[in-house]
Every structure is written in C-alpha cells, then in structure tokens.
Scaffold this active site. Structure first.
Site, short mmCIF file in Angstrom:
data_model
loop_
_atom_site.label_atom_id
_atom_site.label_comp_id
_atom_site.label_asym_id
_atom_site.label_seq_id
_atom_site.Cartn_x
_atom_site.Cartn_y
_atom_site.Cartn_z
N HIS A 154 1.86 6.85 -0.63
CA HIS A 154 1.00 6.04 0.24
C HIS A 154 -0.39 5.98 -0.38
O HIS A 154 -0.98 7.02 -0.67
CB HIS A 154 0.95 6.67 1.63
CG HIS A 154 0.36 5.80 2.67
ND1 HIS A 154 -1.00 5.62 2.82
CD2 HIS A 154 0.96 5.05 3.62
CE1 HIS A 154 -1.22 4.80 3.82
NE2 HIS A 154 -0.06 4.44 4.33
N HIS A 157 0.81 -1.22 0.00
CA HIS A 157 0.00 0.00 0.00
C HIS A 157 0.85 1.28 0.00
O HIS A 157 0.30 2.38 -0.05
CB HIS A 157 -0.95 0.01 1.21
CG HIS A 157 -0.25 0.25 2.49
ND1 HIS A 157 0.51 -0.72 3.12
CD2 HIS A 157 -0.15 1.35 3.26
CE1 HIS A 157 1.04 -0.23 4.22
NE2 HIS A 157 0.65 1.03 4.33
#
Length: 187
Positions: free
Chosen positions: A101, A86
């Site tokens: 992110h 992620h």
C-alpha cells in the site's frame, strides 16, 4: 554524458510511457524482500488506524528513499489491483498473500501520481516494476508518504519473522535497499 547521467538512465526512463528497468536480486521462496529502498518503521507507527492495528497483517512501513517505484518483493501472481493504483495484492506459489500500500489516504488522490505496470493475474518475478508513484505529489497533497508491505494471511503460517535490518541506521532505524530480506514466513 557524465557518470551520474549514465547510471541514472538505467533507473529513470526519459520517456514517461516506458516501464522502469527490472531489478535483480537473489530470492528464497519463504522470504519477502523490500519492494523499494528506504527507512523501515513498524506498522504500528503508520498513521492509519487500520494499518497500525494490524488488520492488514504483519509487516513493515518503509519511508521511501530514491526511486519512486515499487518492485515485486518476490515471485508471485498479481491477485488484486485497483483503479487508483495506490495498492497491489500478490500471492506466492506457497500461498503467502502480500499487500503493498503506497501512502496513507492516497486513495483520495484518485490515481493522480500513480502508474501501474502490471495487471491482475499477471505472474511476476522478484524485481519486476509494479507501480511508479510521485513522492512529492503525495506529500504536497498532504498525505503521508510511506510504503506498507504486509503478509495479510499471517494466521495461515506458524510465524512471520520481521528480519529487516541493516548496518546503516537513520534515526536509529534500519535503512534497507530494494531486494533486502524483510519478512521470513514459516509454515
């Protein structure tokens, strides 16, 4: 085959095991470019205390539009990956450390809906596909679908200019496309 199908095939693989096509855009060493297309928001507006407080550095949030893939925002070395895919860390030759992110609290998805195409210590060129993600999966899991891109070592530079702009506004915010300049880093 219709025109849209031909164009779509350039971006979307029929085989989920294939890496998306590389994007191409002109770059400068002191500039970080949009890793995806979307609507720019300030990091202070991201609904995560750590990100919004600036602890991840200076940069933007991008509400993604279109392709669910993050591309290298500049030429760099992959310096950080994780098993949940992620987020990713990059470092340029001139020492700019970048964190990308995907989503807020998406670490809790345990990697479901994320596919990374690169590994730690890989050298990547601007436009190299880094991570594919599932926008609908993020949203249906109840998480905020925002891409955060920051310079994490901003204190090592004299100034980080937030230069993301566009002639197209959505709700008063710039709509940027993949490869548009968003951060200018000065020594």
């Amino acid at each position: 085959m219709g025109l849209w199908s031909k164009v779509k095939n350039v971006f979307v693989s029929a085989n989920d095991d294939e890496t998306p096509q590389k994007a191409t855009f002109t770059t400068r060493e002191d500039t970080v470019y949009a890793p995806c297309s979307g609507v720019l928001v300030s990091v202070q507006e991201v609904h995560d205390e750590i990100i919004s407080s600036g602890l991840f550095g200076e940069g933007y949030g991008i509400l993604p539009v279109g392709l669910d893939c993050i591309y290298a925002p500049c030429d760099a070395r992959v310096t950080a990956t994780n098993v949940t895919n992620h987020s990713i860390g990059l470092t340029t030759e001139s020492g700019i450390e970048i964190l990308i992110h995907i989503g807020v609290d998406t670490v809790k998805m345990n990697g479901k809906g994320f596919k990374r195409f690169v590994h730690a210590n890989d050298n990547v060129k601007a436009g190299t596909p880094l991570i594919a993600f599932d926008s609908l999966g993020i949203e249906s899991a109840g998480y905020e679908n925002v891409i955060v891109i920051t310079v994490t070592n901003a204190d090592k530079f004299s100034h980080i200019d937030l230069v993301g702009e566009s002639g197209t506004l959505v709700g008063g915010r710039p709509l940027v496309k993949l490869g548009d300049p968003i951060l200018h880093v000065s020594r």
